[in-house]
Design a protein around this motif. Structure first.
Motif, mmCIF file in Angstrom:
data_model
loop_
_atom_site.group_PDB
_atom_site.id
_atom_site.type_symbol
_atom_site.label_atom_id
_atom_site.label_comp_id
_atom_site.label_asym_id
_atom_site.label_seq_id
_atom_site.Cartn_x
_atom_site.Cartn_y
_atom_site.Cartn_z
ATOM 1 N N ALA A 187 -27.838 40.188 2.590
ATOM 2 C CA ALA A 187 -27.372 40.541 1.253
ATOM 3 C C ALA A 187 -26.058 39.835 0.967
ATOM 4 C CB ALA A 187 -27.189 42.049 1.133
ATOM 5 N N ALA A 188 -25.773 39.636 -0.324
ATOM 6 C CA ALA A 188 -24.537 38.990 -0.754
ATOM 7 C C ALA A 188 -23.818 39.881 -1.755
ATOM 8 C CB ALA A 188 -24.842 37.632 -1.384
ATOM 9 N N PRO A 189 -22.493 39.774 -1.846
ATOM 10 C CA PRO A 189 -21.748 40.565 -2.832
ATOM 11 C C PRO A 189 -22.312 40.375 -4.239
ATOM 12 C CG PRO A 189 -20.242 39.470 -1.328
ATOM 13 C CD PRO A 189 -21.605 38.910 -1.040
ATOM 14 N N GLY A 190 -22.454 41.493 -4.946
ATOM 15 C CA GLY A 190 -23.024 41.439 -6.283
ATOM 16 C C GLY A 190 -24.536 41.512 -6.313
ATOM 17 N N GLY A 191 -25.154 41.522 -5.146
ATOM 18 C CA GLY A 191 -26.612 41.569 -5.069
ATOM 19 C C GLY A 191 -27.143 42.985 -4.963
ATOM 20 N N VAL A 192 -28.238 43.132 -4.244
ATOM 21 C CA VAL A 192 -28.924 44.429 -4.174
ATOM 22 C C VAL A 192 -28.904 45.018 -2.765
ATOM 23 C CG1 VAL A 192 -30.400 43.941 -6.152
ATOM 24 C CG2 VAL A 192 -31.159 43.272 -3.860
ATOM 25 N N GLY A 193 -27.940 44.603 -1.959
ATOM 26 C CA GLY A 193 -27.886 45.050 -0.575
ATOM 27 C C GLY A 193 -27.763 46.547 -0.404
ATOM 28 N N TYR A 194 -27.137 47.226 -1.366
ATOM 29 C CA TYR A 194 -26.943 48.675 -1.255
ATOM 30 C C TYR A 194 -28.155 49.458 -1.743
ATOM 31 C CZ TYR A 194 -26.052 48.646 -6.308
ATOM 32 O OH TYR A 194 -26.170 48.480 -7.677
ATOM 33 N N ALA A 195 -29.120 48.787 -2.322
ATOM 34 C CA ALA A 195 -30.331 49.440 -2.829
ATOM 35 C C ALA A 195 -31.456 49.308 -1.807
ATOM 36 C CB ALA A 195 -30.759 48.806 -4.146
ATOM 37 N N LYS A 196 -32.293 50.344 -1.737
ATOM 38 C CA LYS A 196 -33.454 50.251 -0.853
ATOM 39 C C LYS A 196 -34.623 49.683 -1.646
ATOM 40 C CE LYS A 196 -34.510 53.069 2.507
ATOM 41 N NZ LYS A 196 -34.149 52.314 3.728
ATOM 42 N N CYS A 197 -34.520 48.390 -1.897
ATOM 43 C CA CYS A 197 -35.577 47.714 -2.646
ATOM 44 C C CYS A 197 -36.399 46.851 -1.691
ATOM 45 C CB CYS A 197 -35.007 46.873 -3.783
ATOM 46 S SG CYS A 197 -33.920 45.539 -3.258
ATOM 47 N N ALA A 198 -37.649 46.641 -2.059
ATOM 48 C CA ALA A 198 -38.579 45.952 -1.170
ATOM 49 C C ALA A 198 -38.110 44.543 -0.820
ATOM 50 C CB ALA A 198 -39.964 45.900 -1.827
ATOM 51 N N ASN A 200 -35.209 43.316 -0.214
ATOM 52 C CA ASN A 200 -34.256 43.235 0.898
ATOM 53 C C ASN A 200 -34.981 43.083 2.228
ATOM 54 O OD1 ASN A 200 -32.001 43.481 -0.712
ATOM 55 N ND2 ASN A 200 -31.717 45.655 -0.337
ATOM 56 N N TYR A 201 -36.065 43.810 2.374
ATOM 57 C CA TYR A 201 -36.795 43.812 3.631
ATOM 58 C C TYR A 201 -37.663 42.563 3.757
ATOM 59 C CZ TYR A 201 -34.885 48.426 3.872
ATOM 60 O OH TYR A 201 -33.987 49.472 3.920
ATOM 61 N N ALA A 202 -38.217 42.111 2.646
ATOM 62 C CA ALA A 202 -39.003 40.877 2.670
ATOM 63 C C ALA A 202 -38.148 39.693 3.108
ATOM 64 C CB ALA A 202 -39.614 40.615 1.296
ATOM 65 N N ALA A 203 -36.910 39.641 2.608
ATOM 66 C CA ALA A 203 -36.021 38.528 2.934
ATOM 67 C C ALA A 203 -35.624 38.511 4.401
ATOM 68 C CB ALA A 203 -34.768 38.596 2.055
ATOM 69 N N SER A 204 -35.711 39.670 5.056
ATOM 70 C CA SER A 204 -35.294 39.752 6.459
ATOM 71 C C SER A 204 -36.399 39.361 7.438
ATOM 72 C CB SER A 204 -34.830 41.177 6.775
ATOM 73 O OG SER A 204 -35.941 42.066 6.850
ATOM 74 N N LEU A 205 -37.633 39.257 6.970
ATOM 75 C CA LEU A 205 -38.755 39.109 7.887
ATOM 76 C C LEU A 205 -38.764 37.772 8.635
ATOM 77 C CD1 LEU A 205 -41.621 40.698 5.743
ATOM 78 C CD2 LEU A 205 -40.288 41.745 7.583
ATOM 79 N N TYR A 206 -38.465 36.680 7.936
ATOM 80 C CA TYR A 206 -38.506 35.364 8.599
ATOM 81 C C TYR A 206 -37.447 35.233 9.687
ATOM 82 C CZ TYR A 206 -38.423 30.319 9.323
ATOM 83 O OH TYR A 206 -38.432 29.068 9.898
ATOM 84 N N PRO A 207 -36.163 35.514 9.397
ATOM 85 C CA PRO A 207 -35.186 35.439 10.489
ATOM 86 C C PRO A 207 -35.466 36.434 11.611
ATOM 87 C CG PRO A 207 -34.165 36.271 8.475
ATOM 88 C CD PRO A 207 -35.499 35.751 8.102
ATOM 89 N N ALA A 208 -36.032 37.596 11.270
ATOM 90 C CA ALA A 208 -36.390 38.557 12.314
ATOM 91 C C ALA A 208 -37.508 38.012 13.193
ATOM 92 C CB ALA A 208 -36.811 39.882 11.687
ATOM 93 N N LYS A 209 -38.445 37.276 12.582
ATOM 94 C CA LYS A 209 -39.530 36.663 13.362
ATOM 95 C C LYS A 209 -38.975 35.598 14.301
ATOM 96 C CE LYS A 209 -43.785 33.967 12.973
ATOM 97 N NZ LYS A 209 -43.275 32.922 13.910
ATOM 98 N N LEU A 210 -38.048 34.795 13.796
ATOM 99 C CA LEU A 210 -37.446 33.767 14.648
ATOM 100 C C LEU A 210 -36.743 34.404 15.842
ATOM 101 C CD1 LEU A 210 -35.894 31.337 11.982
ATOM 102 C CD2 LEU A 210 -38.078 31.120 13.194
ATOM 103 N N ALA A 211 -36.047 35.507 15.586
ATOM 104 C CA ALA A 211 -35.362 36.210 16.666
ATOM 105 C C ALA A 211 -36.364 36.790 17.654
ATOM 106 C CB ALA A 211 -34.471 37.305 16.097
ATOM 107 N N ALA A 212 -37.462 37.360 17.130
ATOM 108 C CA ALA A 212 -38.496 37.933 18.003
ATOM 109 C C ALA A 212 -39.104 36.864 18.902
ATOM 110 C CB ALA A 212 -39.572 38.604 17.166
ATOM 111 N N ASP A 213 -39.280 35.664 18.361
ATOM 112 C CA ASP A 213 -39.817 34.552 19.148
ATOM 113 C C ASP A 213 -38.885 34.181 20.300
ATOM 114 O OD1 ASP A 213 -42.001 34.449 17.475
ATOM 115 O OD2 ASP A 213 -41.265 32.762 16.280
ATOM 116 N N GLN A 214 -37.608 34.537 20.152
ATOM 117 C CA GLN A 214 -36.620 34.261 21.203
ATOM 118 C C GLN A 214 -36.419 35.461 22.134
ATOM 119 O OE1 GLN A 214 -33.093 33.122 19.023
ATOM 120 N NE2 GLN A 214 -34.107 31.387 18.051
ATOM 121 N N GLY A 215 -37.192 36.525 21.907
ATOM 122 C CA GLY A 215 -37.131 37.674 22.801
ATOM 123 C C GLY A 215 -36.259 38.814 22.332
ATOM 124 N N TYR A 216 -35.831 38.777 21.056
ATOM 125 C CA TYR A 216 -34.966 39.842 20.531
ATOM 126 C C TYR A 216 -35.779 40.842 19.713
ATOM 127 C CZ TYR A 216 -31.237 36.688 21.955
ATOM 128 O OH TYR A 216 -30.414 35.883 22.698
#
Length: 356
Positions: A187-198, A200-216
């Motif tokens: 999230a960035a200042p002025g964005g929707v980081g404080y809201a539980k909107c879908a 936010n979670y969609a944007a996190s999936l790709y970096p989370a997948k990259l991390a999972a591929d590294q064992g995290y």
């Protein structure tokens, strides 16, 4: 057969699926209770909410929320006491936050009688689905999405609010290993980081997948501008124990104001811990792990409750954290919180909402 009870039209299932629930083998988010709530917002007003057997919905491919992401949700839990009483935990806080998210996403506010009243009606109907014991609970998912069937980019005129419920056990089978994310942002200042909107979670999936591929298991998100300060960890707020003090990033427009976070900070304060809500730098924490002054890092949230981390990955190096024991800060706080939520100790805060 449908019946009218108060503000709700209720159609009960002919046969319950409760036999599918194995309290000793619950996979988070995979099994749903017998009933769900549906309330439509049409022509500027909320229609009579309906409680129906859990099942499928039908929309055309032009459904606005599929194309433009007007969708929000909350995560809550219900618990069962040893005497079979059913409790919700701080539902009014989730109700308030839900409507804060709705405002940010240009959606109508959901009335309390639909949000809270709907949760109560569902829990009375499906009380048998609330599993007892250990870390078990019933996860409650209120959500809302736009239902215009139109492809123009605009605020939708029509919406659907729903509640579904799912038995839950421990979110993680073992303490997660997390990676400090210094390239992608949540999230960035002025964005929707404080809201539980879908989104936010969609944007996190790709970096989370990259991390999972590294064992995290999860990410520790850093700020969008400099990547110097911690913000959240995946589905959780994050707390650090340094020199015996509890340190956590202060909430902002880029950090979700967690209900579990607030409760644990209050408990910690009353237990005599020193608490610091402030900017928490990556450098401070990494150096603290290395010199031993940082003894615990843990995520807190509705789904995970309290989840200690086993290690932190930073710049290609995994830094191990001390093993968690019953005397660890995270476990002391978790035990107190769970005992309050299940009625084992008195609720001096007024957090527990008795349903049945």
């Amino acid at each position: 057969m449908a019946i009218q009870t108060g503000n709700f039209k209720i159609t009960q299932v002919e046969k319950s699926r409760i036999h599918q629930l194995d309290p000793n083998n619950i996979v988070f988010g995979s099994l749903f209770t017998d009933h769900m709530l549906v309330a439509d917002y049409i022509n500027g007003e909320w229609k009579t909410p309906e409680i129906l057997p859990y099942g499928k919905m039908e929309f055309t491919p032009a459904l606005a929320s599929l194309h433009y992401g007007q969708a929000i949700f909350e995560g809550m839990k219900a618990f069962k006491s040893d005497s079979d009483e059913v409790f919700m935990f701080r539902p009014l806080e989730n109700f308030k936050r839900f409507n804060i998210s709705a405002e940010r996403m240009s959606m109508p506010a959901v009335p309390e009688e639909i949000f809270i009243g709907g949760l109560e009606e569902l829990l009375r109907l499906d009380a048998a689905w609330v599993p007892k014991g250990g870390d078990n609970s019933l996860y409650l998912r209120p959500f809302m999405f736009s239902t215009d069937e139109y492809l123009g980019v605009r605020t939708s005129l029509n919406y659907r609010f729903m509640i579904i419920m799912s038995p839950a056990g421990p979110y993680y089978s073992k303490p997660p290993k997390v990676k400090v994310e210094t390239e992608y942002i949540r999230a960035a200042p002025g964005g929707v980081g404080y809201a539980k909107c879908a989104g936010n979670y969609a944007a996190s999936l790709y970096p989370a997948k990259l991390a999972a591929d590294q064992g995290y298991t999860q990410l520790l998100w850093t700020d969008a501008i400099e990547h110097k300060y911690f913000e959240e960890s995946g589905t959780m707020n994050v707390m650090f124990v340094k020199d015996g003090k509890i340190i956590t990033p202060a909430v902002s427009t880029t950090i979700l104001k967690g209900t579990t976070r607030a409760a644990l900070l209050q408990i910690a304060k009353d237990e005599g811990y020193t608490i610091e809500e402030r900017k928490v730098s990556v450098e401070e924490i990494i150096n603290g792990i290395k010199d031993g002054s940082v003894t615990e890092i843990f995520g807190v949230g509705t789904a995970v409750v309290v989840s200690p981390f086993s290690a932190v990955g930073y710049e290609g190096v995994d830094l191990e954290l001390p093993e968690i024991t019953e005397k660890s800060v995270s476990q002391i706080l978790k035990t107190i919180l769970n005992n309050i939520r299940t009625g084992k100790i008195a609720d001096k805060y007024g957090w527990v909402w008795k349903v049945a």
